[in-house]
Design a protein around this motif. Sequence first.
Motif, mmCIF file in Angstrom:
data_model
loop_
_atom_site.group_PDB
_atom_site.id
_atom_site.type_symbol
_atom_site.label_atom_id
_atom_site.label_comp_id
_atom_site.label_asym_id
_atom_site.label_seq_id
_atom_site.Cartn_x
_atom_site.Cartn_y
_atom_site.Cartn_z
ATOM 1 N N GLN A 251 76.228 92.389 137.008
ATOM 2 C CA GLN A 251 76.427 91.004 137.411
ATOM 3 C C GLN A 251 77.605 90.444 136.626
ATOM 4 O OE1 GLN A 251 73.432 88.138 135.904
ATOM 5 N NE2 GLN A 251 72.478 89.869 134.852
ATOM 6 N N VAL A 252 78.124 89.325 137.087
ATOM 7 C CA VAL A 252 79.228 88.680 136.384
ATOM 8 C C VAL A 252 78.813 88.412 134.937
ATOM 9 C CG1 VAL A 252 80.584 86.556 136.249
ATOM 10 C CG2 VAL A 252 80.221 87.660 138.455
ATOM 11 N N ALA A 253 79.727 88.644 134.011
ATOM 12 C CA ALA A 253 79.423 88.482 132.583
ATOM 13 C C ALA A 253 78.809 87.106 132.311
ATOM 14 C CB ALA A 253 80.693 88.668 131.760
ATOM 15 N N ASN A 254 77.685 87.110 131.586
ATOM 16 C CA ASN A 254 76.970 85.859 131.301
ATOM 17 C C ASN A 254 76.374 85.875 129.892
ATOM 18 O OD1 ASN A 254 75.089 87.856 131.816
ATOM 19 N ND2 ASN A 254 73.676 86.503 132.886
ATOM 20 N N PRO A 255 77.204 86.041 128.875
ATOM 21 C CA PRO A 255 76.657 86.066 127.512
ATOM 22 C C PRO A 255 75.946 84.758 127.176
ATOM 23 C CG PRO A 255 79.041 85.795 127.479
ATOM 24 C CD PRO A 255 78.668 86.120 128.888
ATOM 25 N N PRO A 256 74.982 84.796 126.245
ATOM 26 C CA PRO A 256 74.265 83.581 125.850
ATOM 27 C C PRO A 256 75.225 82.458 125.461
ATOM 28 C CG PRO A 256 73.219 85.512 124.904
ATOM 29 C CD PRO A 256 74.489 85.990 125.536
ATOM 30 N N ASN A 257 74.882 81.245 125.895
ATOM 31 C CA ASN A 257 75.650 80.028 125.606
ATOM 32 C C ASN A 257 76.960 79.927 126.379
ATOM 33 O OD1 ASN A 257 73.724 79.086 123.691
ATOM 34 N ND2 ASN A 257 74.615 80.458 122.149
ATOM 35 N N SER A 258 77.244 80.894 127.249
ATOM 36 C CA SER A 258 78.434 80.778 128.092
ATOM 37 C C SER A 258 78.158 79.769 129.205
ATOM 38 C CB SER A 258 78.796 82.133 128.694
ATOM 39 O OG SER A 258 77.773 82.568 129.579
ATOM 40 N N ALA A 259 79.211 79.308 129.866
ATOM 41 C CA ALA A 259 79.055 78.342 130.952
ATOM 42 C C ALA A 259 78.217 78.933 132.087
ATOM 43 C CB ALA A 259 80.427 77.914 131.466
ATOM 44 N N VAL A 260 78.444 80.216 132.368
ATOM 45 C CA VAL A 260 77.686 80.874 133.437
ATOM 46 C C VAL A 260 76.201 80.913 133.089
ATOM 47 C CG1 VAL A 260 77.324 83.042 134.678
ATOM 48 C CG2 VAL A 260 79.643 82.267 134.192
#
Length: 352
Positions: A251-260
């Motif tokens: 999936q599209v990168a979604n590290p913790p605390n990112s906007a995504v």
Amino acid sequence: MKIEWAPIGVPMERRRQTFAMAFLIFFCLTVSLGSYILVAALLIYGGLWWRTLVIIYLVYVYVDHRRTHSIMEGNGWKIIRNNWLFRHYRDYFPVQLVKTAELPPNKNYILASFPHGILGTGISINMGVDISKWLELFPQVRPKVATLDQNFLTPIGRGLLRAWGLVSVSKEALVYLLTKSNDPKHKDNRDGFTSNAVAILVGGAQEALDSHPGKYILTLKDRKGFVKMAIRTGSSIVPTFSFGEVDIIDQVANPPNSAVRRFQDFVKKFTGISPMIPVGRGIFNYTFGILPNRRRIVQVVGAPIDVIKSDQPDAAYVDKIHQQVIDDLEKMFAKYKDQYIPNVKQKKLIIH
């Protein structure tokens, strides 16, 4: 970006498998979204006759769900849980099922299933749409897969979910299934099955957000509801682990605390669903698309953990059983990772 195209000389069997995968992905998307669009269109633009029929149908869906929890008795429609299409769907990855212990059909079971991945493919195939392997290994045990309760309010789509053996993960539905009689002479067991095994993807939407190839991150430490349910109903807990589940699609990168991730958490808070942008392959290329990649998934079914039935589960006892589930999963991962995970030295099991 260089596109890697599928070769022209792909064997016909693999073409059939890709067709089955593509058909099911697009069919499910069409049914889930199209049913709402169709209902809305008929209510807005349809005549009195169509509007009346739609309203009657929607009322029926709501009332029937409240009354029966949308549970289809027995094994659903076997013709759509064991057929050509779903066998090719299974073989596309392929998906395998490994038995490590007996599941006697004289009791009911909760299968605590990990990891969720993005699609929950391994558990959905083995215990949902193609139950042929399950019935070979665990005769007389009905396989069920629990999913979000609101899915059974979806027009049209709810019928398919029920026929595929999916059930609501609501408390009422689980209690109904897990307190079913195991007596072969009981009227509910006329089909020759005397046990219900309900698979619960315990990590749910939160675990799905952490799903990326090569990362085995489980959401479990604060998830104890399934343990309490097992104790209240006297059901044994069976830890299961699907090796390769996280590798079939990214999936599209979604590290913790990112906007995504913040957006995903916001939507999940109100809907229970994690919105994700899948990164997979296409029908004719291996570089981009929404189809999963061909990666083997091996669902290992562990040994049952018996519990002492109690209407009021003791907190200390719940913690004890919960820790045993964690311990069994860690042992299972350590025992089978070398056999079922590529590049295993780089893989670790993380439990949140």
